[in-house]
Enzyme design. Structure first.
Site, PDB file in Angstrom:
ATOM      1  N   GLU A 229       0.874  -1.180   0.000  1.00  0.00           N
ATOM      2  CA  GLU A 229       0.000   0.000   0.000  1.00  0.00           C
ATOM      3  C   GLU A 229       0.905   1.221   0.000  1.00  0.00           C
ATOM      4  O   GLU A 229       1.587   1.507   0.975  1.00  0.00           O
ATOM      5  CB  GLU A 229      -0.928   0.038   1.209  1.00  0.00           C
ATOM      6  CG  GLU A 229      -1.936   1.180   1.079  1.00  0.00           C
ATOM      7  CD  GLU A 229      -2.530   1.634   2.395  1.00  0.00           C
ATOM      8  OE1 GLU A 229      -2.733   2.866   2.554  1.00  0.00           O
ATOM      9  OE2 GLU A 229      -2.772   0.778   3.254  1.00  0.00           O
ATOM     10  N   CYS A 263      -2.986   8.035   4.076  1.00  0.00           N
ATOM     11  CA  CYS A 263      -2.892   7.449   2.741  1.00  0.00           C
ATOM     12  C   CYS A 263      -4.144   7.714   1.923  1.00  0.00           C
ATOM     13  O   CYS A 263      -4.072   7.966   0.720  1.00  0.00           O
ATOM     14  CB  CYS A 263      -2.684   5.940   2.845  1.00  0.00           C
ATOM     15  SG  CYS A 263      -1.226   5.445   3.781  1.00  0.00           S
TER      16      CYS A 263
END
Length: 461
Positions: A229, A263
């Site tokens: 990720e 994120c």
């Protein structure tokens, strides 16, 4: 002996330091994890699940230590009470689905044959966790990996040096064997050497795009499974039928909470021309209500960025955009604590476009750009004009329209009337330079195990 330091964003002091393990010592830690794995996997699933839940519960009991430590390490105000809400939600949810997610797929069970697919633990799982949400991002993999019968070796970012220690302390005190879940302090070279040597059966990394590339390079030729990720530049799209107040409240929170260090934070917003002026006005007012200050002060609602070098990137992007015609609308005089270092005032920019790095590159700070659009087609083209793809936030009363648009957006998750949230029942995944793989949900368990087929023929005639 190499030392790893955490420099506190509160005052620039060395808050914590630990000695980095040598390569030999790191290999010994991995060997202990490998030796412990078979016995751990043989324990009943429910026993493993309950031990993980006890570990999570023990961490909750440590909040008086954990919350101020987070403030010192990465700057999040104590006002928000750490990461326990998401941490608990994720732990509890994966526990609730573990039995079903790991259950065999029975194809046939007759007098002649038994044919089934079982899920088997990979072995040793290496979790490389980031500093921005150090507990929540780590538990995404730790909890299901341990429940599935893997052992886990955890390495945290230097900015949150103490988090791995706290997690392992909590789980060990709850009864998880020491070698089953270990925290290690490693430099980049040792980390890469371990991966290149095939030390792990699966590696989960959350961090920068360049960090993800380093992981892939290290793992090349080892056939080690990777979950990555990486970066994000998540868009919001406010349509003409949106609930304006709700959109402003959620999108501005998504853009600035945790000093924008998320994120899946909102970094660019496209607003239909009919709502644009009102949205901008309300957004500036919303952001201007923050109190920027020392995160140990209960009145502080916006703390410093985790490191002054991160704040420098945000300032440079804003300055570049302004030099190219963008307008910064938040009055800096409202935030006297902005010191040109880690303490950074929030900002809203208009008159931006995609020629500016501010609208293309990951900002990872409390600043957002807002653009006016005339149609879904224009908004869709802009949302997809990015090398990243983690989430997209659509604001409309029409679920069918949101679903139709969502199928055209190059992203891992599509939100309608929500943003900056991780639903543990859904797969957390990304596309393009945001990475590959997926955590949580049933799919997360599948990624942390491998299928094993059994074809048992009971008769020979």
């Amino acid at each position: 002996m190499a030392m790893i330091q955490c420099i506190s964003p509160i005052d620039g002091s060395v808050y914590a330091e630990r000695a980095a393990l040598s390569l030999d010592a790191a290999k010994e830690a991995v060997l202990r994890a490998r030796k412990a794995q078979k016995a751990w996997a043989k324990r009943p699933l429910e026993e493993r699940v309950q031990l993980v839940l006890k570990g999570a519960a023990r961490l909750n009991e440590m909040s008086d230590t954990v919350v101020p430590e987070l403030a010192w390490q990465m700057g999040r105000p104590i006002k928000y009470g750490g990461e326990y809400k998401g941490f608990n939600e994720r732990s509890n949810y994966v526990a609730s689905i573990a039995a079903d997610a790991l259950a065999p797929v029975v194809v046939e069970e007759s007098e002649r044959f038994e044919r089934r697919i079982e899920r088997e633990a990979h072995g040793v799982v290496f979790v490389v966790a980031p500093w921005n949400y150090p507990y929540m991002t780590a538990i995404n993999t730790i909890a299901p990996a341990l429940m599935a019968g893997n052992t886990v070796v955890l390495k945290h970012a230097s900015q949150t040096l103490l988090v791995g220690e706290r997690l392992v302390q909590a789980f060990t005190e709850a009864g998880v064997p020491e070698d089953v879940f270990q925290n290690v302090f490693l430099d980049h070279e040792t980390t890469s050497a371990l991966i290149a040597a095939g030390s792990f059966n699966f590696v989960n990394f959350t961090g920068s795009v360049e960090g993800g590339r380093s992981m892939e390079r290290a793992a090349a030729g080892t056939f080690t499974g990777l979950g990555l990720e990486l970066g994000g530049k998540d868009p919001g799209y406010v349509m003409e039928d949106a609930d304006l107040e709700a959109a402003v409240d959620t999108l501005m929170d998504g853009a600035t909470y945790n000093s924008g260090q998320c994120c899946c934070g909102i970094e660019r917003i496209y607003v239909h021309e009919s709502l644009y002026d009102a949205f901008v006005e309300k957004s500036v007012a919303w952001v201007s209500n923050y109190k920027l200050g020392n995160p140990l002060d209960p009145e502080t609602s916006l703390g410093p960025m985790a490191n002054k070098r991160f704040a420098k990137v945000v300032r440079e992007q804003i300055a570049d955009a302004v030099s190219k015609g963008a307008k910064a609308l938040v009055d800096p005089k409202l935030f006297p604590r902005d010191d040109g270092g880690a303490y950074l005032a929030p900002q809203v920019l208009v008159d931006v476009d995609h020629s500016m790095a501010f609208m293309r590159e990951e900002t990872f700070g409390p600043a957002v750009g807002i653009m006016k659009v005339k149609s879904d087609e224009e908004a869709l083209a802009l949302m997809n004009d990015s090398q990243y793809g983690l989430t997209a936030s659509l604001w409309t009363k029409d679920a069918e329209r949101a679903g139709r648009l969502g199928r055209e957006i190059e992203t891992g998750t599509v939100f309608m009337n929500r943003a900056d949230y991780l639903d543990p029942a859904l797969c957390w995944t990304g596309v393009k330079e945001t990475g590959r793989g997926g955590s949580l949900s049933i799919i997360g368990f599948q990624n942390l195990t491998r299928p094993k087929s059994y074809h048992l023929k009971k008769v020979t005639a």
